[in-house]
Design an enzyme around this catalytic site. Structure first.
Site, PDB file in Angstrom:
ATOM      1  N   LYS A 230      13.306  -4.489  13.199  1.00 43.64           N
ATOM      2  CA  LYS A 230      13.009  -4.012  11.847  1.00 43.64           C
ATOM      3  C   LYS A 230      14.263  -4.245  11.005  1.00 43.64           C
ATOM      4  CE  LYS A 230      10.976  -0.223   9.242  1.00 43.64           C
ATOM      5  NZ  LYS A 230      11.746  -0.563   8.027  1.00 43.64           N
ATOM      6  N   ARG A 235      10.889  -5.785   2.101  1.00 43.67           N
ATOM      7  CA  ARG A 235       9.656  -6.468   2.490  1.00 43.67           C
ATOM      8  C   ARG A 235       9.083  -7.203   1.277  1.00 43.67           C
ATOM      9  NH1 ARG A 235       5.270  -4.660   5.768  1.00 43.67           N
ATOM     10  NH2 ARG A 235       3.817  -6.400   6.045  1.00 43.67           N
ATOM     11  N   ARG A 250       6.444  -5.461  -1.823  1.00 46.01           N
ATOM     12  CA  ARG A 250       5.279  -4.972  -1.076  1.00 46.01           C
ATOM     13  C   ARG A 250       4.346  -4.139  -1.955  1.00 46.01           C
ATOM     14  NH1 ARG A 250       6.700  -0.125   3.161  1.00 46.01           N
ATOM     15  NH2 ARG A 250       6.640   1.571   1.656  1.00 46.01           N
ATOM     16  N   GLU A 275      10.862 -10.576   5.234  1.00 49.96           N
ATOM     17  CA  GLU A 275      11.901  -9.647   4.795  1.00 49.96           C
ATOM     18  C   GLU A 275      12.938 -10.414   3.984  1.00 49.96           C
ATOM     19  OE1 GLU A 275      13.226  -5.446   5.327  1.00 49.96           O
ATOM     20  OE2 GLU A 275      11.395  -6.547   5.809  1.00 49.96           O
ATOM     21  N   LYS A 397       6.326   1.405  13.488  1.00 52.01           N
ATOM     22  CA  LYS A 397       7.763   1.235  13.225  1.00 52.01           C
ATOM     23  C   LYS A 397       8.502   2.329  13.991  1.00 52.01           C
ATOM     24  CE  LYS A 397       7.378   3.626   8.752  1.00 52.01           C
ATOM     25  NZ  LYS A 397       7.653   3.530   7.292  1.00 52.01           N
TER      26      LYS A 397
END
Length: 535
Positions: A230, A235, A250, A275, A397
């Protein structure tokens, strides 16, 4: 419909707490207002209106010419918001003009066609025929300063609820329809087919992950999942094709202008998920470096050179015109890897998958993520389609355990929307030695979340009773209250007086039991910095 109707909507949104109540107000607006005004109001609330010539400085100069400049300055300092100040202080015309307030459509059409020299006269004429609420709505509308506790996503959700249509379907055509969205309303009210954005680079709602909790781990079949890092960036979604290209956040915010090196690489036809990071020679830089690039309208050569951006790819939504979202994640990953090897896009790389054989091994990898400047792990089911929203059980996540410090409350500011009358944004500091060998507090961060409603009421009352200075909307308070602040990471930053920036700081608890003198030192926070150079 006249501007006062829009002013009434804004006032109700500001003073109406709760998401559902705001949705109800917006649904009523769509149901009762005519075209094109309902679409213009929707665009304004969603942040899609922009009037380049109507600057706040024009409003300030107009108000200074109609009132005492010193009184205006003092009032602005007390109120803290220029639009609200001018709306309240603007003198009533005597006699009041005998003409109706402008429609929303009239405001938009007039400002789009007006010459810059005519803007002050036009604005003054409108302000003269409006009451205080109408003046506030007009100024907020033309200067882009709407803060009513409604995001663009919430506005689209209200539209979807009113039309009884999935919000994902609306979002996939939203950016392909110009204001005031007549084709959109025609479709939602059954007068036309769903608009086809064709090759326009529209935004597709992203798939999001659920946080992995202890109870979820116990029931997790790790063999069904694939692991990725991550990354500590932003994002984004890339949409490129014959009709152009865009870089979306996002939430559907257009980042294209801020990252020209990414845009220059979009000479393909695909929709990609990834990302956004600052990368130097393949190494990911701290998030504080990426912050230097965010929300900039113009990026110069020096910024491009010192903070080079890149895109680390996670997923592929479209390959040309083929929609890959219904396919399993494993298949989409194979397609992404094959496409990447074939196209070799500039300023991009692939996020590597992390090999593991057990949850214990994954847990150990997660625990070691902080040393590598990584937020944690992503777990994705190999058979999961790409589903908009945050479906349970498909993507997880698994973030590293947050850090914490005990800090002293230094300043407080009123919030926005339903918190506009409450001191809910807090600047806090840590101790460091001053030039005379004593100690001083230096601000290290700002937080506006983490506390309960009851704690917010207590904090607001405490701040009002312990204020030592006022600076517009900001209050300085006695340096007595200790807050336990948790955050995801600490990074060196030249933008902050303390020299360090926190990632996602939030209030964990109020330490009324702890004297301010026993709060943490700045060096304690500095020891947690991830991008600290070697001694």
């Amino acid at each position: 419909m006249s501007l006062p109707a829009f002013a009434d909507l804004l006032e109700r949104l500001i003073f109406t707490p709760g998401r559902n109540a705001k949705l109800a107000l917006l649904r009523r607006w769509f149901a009762t207002q005519p075209d094109p005004d309902r679409g213009i109001g929707l665009a304004a609330i969603a942040g899609e209106l922009s009037f380049t010539l109507a600057k706040p400085s024009i409003i300030r100069e107009l108000a200074a010419g109609r009132t005492d400049p010193e009184l205006l300055a003092m009032s602005h300092d007390y109120v803290g918001d220029l639009a609200e100040t001018v709306a309240l202080i603007w003198p009533e015309a005597d006699p009041r003009p005998n003409r109706p307030p402008p429609d929303l459509s009239e405001v938009v059409e007039t400002l789009e066609l007006a010459a810059k020299a005519d803007i002050p006269r036009i604005m003054a004429d409108w302000l003269d025929v409006l009451d205080a609420g109408g003046r506030l709505a007009l100024i907020k509308l033309v200067t882009g300063g709407l803060r009513v506790g409604v995001s663009a996503r919430l506005a689209r959700q209200a539209l979807a609820d009113w039309a009884k249509t999935p919000v994902e379907e609306i979002e996939e055509v939203w950016h392909g329809i110009p204001v005031p969205y007549r084709p959109l309303f025609d479709w939602l009210e059954g007068r036309a087919e769903r608009p086809d954005p064709k090759d326009v680079p529209v935004f597709r709602p992203p798939m999001l992950a659920q946080p992995l909790e202890t109870a979820d781990i116990a029931a997790l079949d790790h063999t069904a999942y694939r692991a990725e890092w991550k990354w500590d960036g932003v994002r984004v979604q890339v949409s490129a094709g014959p009709g152009g290209a865009r870089l979306w956040s996002r939430t559907g915010e257009d980042y294209s202008a801020a990252f020209p090196e990414i845009m220059d690489s979009l000479d393909f036809h695909a929709v990609l998920d990834g990302e956004l990071l600052v990368m130097r020679e393949g190494e990911v830089a701290p998030f504080a470096d990426l912050q230097q690039r965010l929300n900039r309208k113009v990026v110069g050569p020096k910024m491009l050179r010192e903070y080079p951006a890149g895109l680390r790819l996670y997923d592929m939504l479209f390959d040309g015109t083929e929609d890959l979202r219904p396919l399993p994640f494993d298949t989409r990953r194979e397609r992404l890897e094959a496409w990447f090897a074939r196209v070799k896009p500039r300023a991009m790389d692939l996020s590597p998958q992390v090999a593991f054989v057990s949850l214990d091994q994954l847990s150990a990898l997660r625990d070691g993520a902080r040393a590598a400047g990584i937020e944690g792990l992503m777990l994705k089911r190999g058979d999961s389609p790409y589903v908009a929203g945050r479906p349970k059980g498909l993507w997880w996540k698994w973030k590293r355990v947050p850090l914490s410090v005990d800090a002293v409350l230094m300043y407080a500011q009123r919030g926005h929307g339903k918190r506009s009358s409450t001191y809910s944004d807090y600047t806090f500091g840590l101790w460091r030695q001053d030039e005379n060998g004593g100690r001083e507090l230096v601000p290290v961060g700002k937080a506006y979340s983490g506390y309960t409603d009851q704690e917010l009421v207590w904090l607001d009352r405490w701040i009002r009773n312990h204020t030592t200075g006022r600076f517009g909307p900001v209050r300085e308070v006695e340096k007595e209250l200790v807050l336990e602040v948790v955050f995801d990471a600490a990074q060196l930053s030249g933008r902050h007086k303390s020299g360090v920036a926190m990632r996602f700081p939030r209030i964990s608890r109020l330490r009324q039991d702890k004297p301010a003198a026993e709060a943490d030192l700045l060096e304690t926070l500095m020891a947690m910095v991830e991008n600290r150079p070697e001694a």
